[in-house]
Design a protein around this motif. Structure first.
Motif, PDB file in Angstrom:
ATOM      1  N   LEU A  13     -33.999  44.493 -12.655  1.00  0.00           N
ATOM      2  CA  LEU A  13     -35.512  44.531 -12.194  1.00  0.00           C
ATOM      3  C   LEU A  13     -36.505  44.827 -13.140  1.00  0.00           C
ATOM      4  O   LEU A  13     -37.707  44.276 -13.383  1.00  0.00           O
ATOM      5  N   GLU A  14     -35.931  45.884 -13.795  1.00  0.00           N
ATOM      6  CA  GLU A  14     -36.899  46.479 -14.789  1.00  0.00           C
ATOM      7  C   GLU A  14     -36.959  45.639 -16.110  1.00  0.00           C
ATOM      8  O   GLU A  14     -37.865  45.768 -16.964  1.00  0.00           O
ATOM      9  N   SER A  15     -35.755  44.741 -16.217  1.00  0.00           N
ATOM     10  CA  SER A  15     -35.907  44.100 -17.380  1.00  0.00           C
ATOM     11  C   SER A  15     -36.797  42.562 -17.493  1.00  0.00           C
ATOM     12  O   SER A  15     -36.982  41.920 -18.347  1.00  0.00           O
ATOM     13  N   VAL A  16     -37.315  42.439 -16.161  1.00  0.00           N
ATOM     14  CA  VAL A  16     -38.221  41.457 -15.674  1.00  0.00           C
ATOM     15  C   VAL A  16     -39.456  41.403 -16.693  1.00  0.00           C
ATOM     16  O   VAL A  16     -39.875  42.630 -16.839  1.00  0.00           O
ATOM     17  N   VAL A  17     -39.814  40.230 -17.338  1.00  0.00           N
ATOM     18  CA  VAL A  17     -40.991  40.372 -18.409  1.00  0.00           C
ATOM     19  C   VAL A  17     -42.299  40.531 -17.553  1.00  0.00           C
ATOM     20  O   VAL A  17     -42.692  39.648 -16.630  1.00  0.00           O
ATOM     21  N   THR A  18     -43.076  41.414 -17.892  1.00  0.00           N
ATOM     22  CA  THR A  18     -44.250  41.702 -17.197  1.00  0.00           C
ATOM     23  C   THR A  18     -45.667  41.446 -18.208  1.00  0.00           C
ATOM     24  O   THR A  18     -45.577  41.719 -19.180  1.00  0.00           O
ATOM     25  N   SER A  19     -46.736  41.375 -17.657  1.00  0.00           N
ATOM     26  CA  SER A  19     -47.948  41.548 -18.305  1.00  0.00           C
ATOM     27  C   SER A  19     -48.914  42.584 -17.510  1.00  0.00           C
ATOM     28  O   SER A  19     -48.586  42.908 -16.331  1.00  0.00           O
ATOM     29  N   GLU A  20     -49.495  43.208 -18.237  1.00  0.00           N
ATOM     30  CA  GLU A  20     -50.574  44.380 -17.657  1.00  0.00           C
ATOM     31  C   GLU A  20     -52.030  44.020 -17.689  1.00  0.00           C
ATOM     32  O   GLU A  20     -52.697  43.338 -18.673  1.00  0.00           O
ATOM     33  N   LEU A  21     -52.634  43.792 -16.500  1.00  0.00           N
ATOM     34  CA  LEU A  21     -53.696  43.563 -15.937  1.00  0.00           C
ATOM     35  C   LEU A  21     -54.562  44.575 -15.721  1.00  0.00           C
ATOM     36  O   LEU A  21     -54.044  45.764 -15.945  1.00  0.00           O
ATOM     37  N   PRO A  22     -55.914  44.546 -15.626  1.00  0.00           N
ATOM     38  CA  PRO A  22     -56.826  45.925 -15.399  1.00  0.00           C
ATOM     39  C   PRO A  22     -56.335  46.809 -14.236  1.00  0.00           C
ATOM     40  O   PRO A  22     -56.486  47.860 -14.648  1.00  0.00           O
ATOM     41  N   THR A  23     -55.714  46.154 -13.305  1.00  0.00           N
ATOM     42  CA  THR A  23     -55.482  47.089 -12.129  1.00  0.00           C
ATOM     43  C   THR A  23     -53.962  46.913 -11.916  1.00  0.00           C
ATOM     44  O   THR A  23     -53.430  47.713 -10.774  1.00  0.00           O
TER      45      THR A  23
END
Length: 354
Positions: A130-140
């Protein structure tokens, strides 16, 4: 129909019991509970007011279950619910509750060839994956990207096809072990079973703590203006969960037990989904609006063991099968919790304001 609910004095169990009795007054509903969790005894008056039978018993003890009257459906809502269980304490209670207790419930259901609905958890999925899933960071908040390498993950969330190989916590391991046994009871004993892997369930009536029930915890800390922490992932409160109201869960179980052949032997991811997901930072904004109060929130950058950056349930399989989807938004859940605390402040303060 006679419905037996184990863990029936708990937050989820009592809500499901009362919902069934309100919709089907002619049904017999029995709630079984050991009343171990603090605050569960407060639900006994509510159960009695709805003509629901209560049995004080412990699923860990088979002899406690010997006198149970024949029933048509068992909904297993009993468990040690903390993901931290067994981490810095003995494993005995966790295994007795979440594994051997499930076996005792399965044997009881087999005795009467009753339908068996198991409330499992999204925590069966491995943490490292689950932690290896690719994420993006948004303002909130953090969000999952559309392009992924692992199967069973998309912007909509985690589906039942997500890999199960890896470590997931002692809590998650006991629930997954129970799932495997349930599948055997379905295959070998022809027991009509359904497994619902639930994400976060939240609402009024929940005795929230740091390790379980964070929605109520967050509202309560704002209400009494007690300090909170954004822990991990930089300390910005951008980690995300989806939230399901127990009324929406009841609606699904109602469908399942009345059309059991459609669902028997299957496993489903159940949760609020992407539309009902929220970060801690976004939850803080809702709590300030709902309670009219703000509170101090410290930032702790370091992650804790077993934490997750993002988890969202992809409930597409169950939606395709029967049309079910959540209807109660997170904002309404927060407002209901606030109203519940306001109405019961004196009774709840010793439990929630700690």
């Amino acid at each position: 129909m006679h419905i037996l609910i184990t863990g029936g004095a708990g937050f989820v169990g009592s809500h499901i019991a009362i919902s069934f009795k309100e919709k089907y007054p002619h049904y017999k509903v029995t709630c079984l509970d050991n009343l171990k969790r603090r605050g569960s005894e407060l639900n006994l008056t509510r159960l009695k007011a709805h003509a629901i039978t209560f049995v004080h018993a412990d699923i860990r003890n088979p002899e406690d279950l010997e006198g149970i009257e024949p029933f048509d459906c068992l909904i297993d809502a009993s468990a040690e619910p903390s993901v931290l269980a067994g981490l810095n304490s003995s494993m005995t209670q966790l295994i007795n509750n979440n594994l051997f207790g499930t076996v005792n419930c399965l044997e009881l259901a087999k005795k009467f060839q009753a339908k068996f609905i198991f409330l499992s958890t999204s925590r069966v999925y491995p943490i490292a994956s689950l932690e290896s899933v690719v994420t993006s960071e948004l303002p909130t908040r953090f969000t999952w990207q559309s392009a992924q390498t692992l199967p069973g993950v998309s912007e909509k969330g985690i589906s039942e096809d997500f890999p199960l190989t890896g470590s997931r916590s002692f809590y998650g391991a006991t629930k997954l072990a129970s799932e495997l046994l349930i599948q055997e009871y379905f295959s070998v004993n022809n027991l009509p079973t359904v497994i619902n892997r639930c994400g976060v369930i939240g609402g009024a009536g929940q005795m929230g703590k740091v390790d379980q029930g964070f929605m109520v915890l967050w509202v309560a800390r704002h209400y009494w203006q007690q300090k909170l922490n954004y822990i991990g992932y930089g300390g910005e409160g951008k980690q995300v969960r989806d939230v399901l109201h127990p009324t929406d869960l009841f609606k699904l179980i109602d469908i399942q037990i009345h059309s059991i052949k459609t669902f028997a032997g299957k496993t489903f991811n159940i949760g609020g989904g992407l539309k009902n997901s929220i970060s801690l930072q976004e939850l803080t904004t809702l709590c300030e609006k709902s309670t009219g109060k703000a509170t101090l929130i410290d930032k702790i950058k370091e992650n804790r063991p077993l934490d997750l950056k993002v988890y969202i349930s992809d409930y597409s399989q169950i939606e395709t099968l029967c049309g079910w989807s959540p209807t109660i938004p997170v904002s309404q859940i927060v407002d209901e919790i606030t109203e519940w605390i306001q109405k019961n402040e004196r009774m709840l303060e010793p439990i929630l304001n700690t």
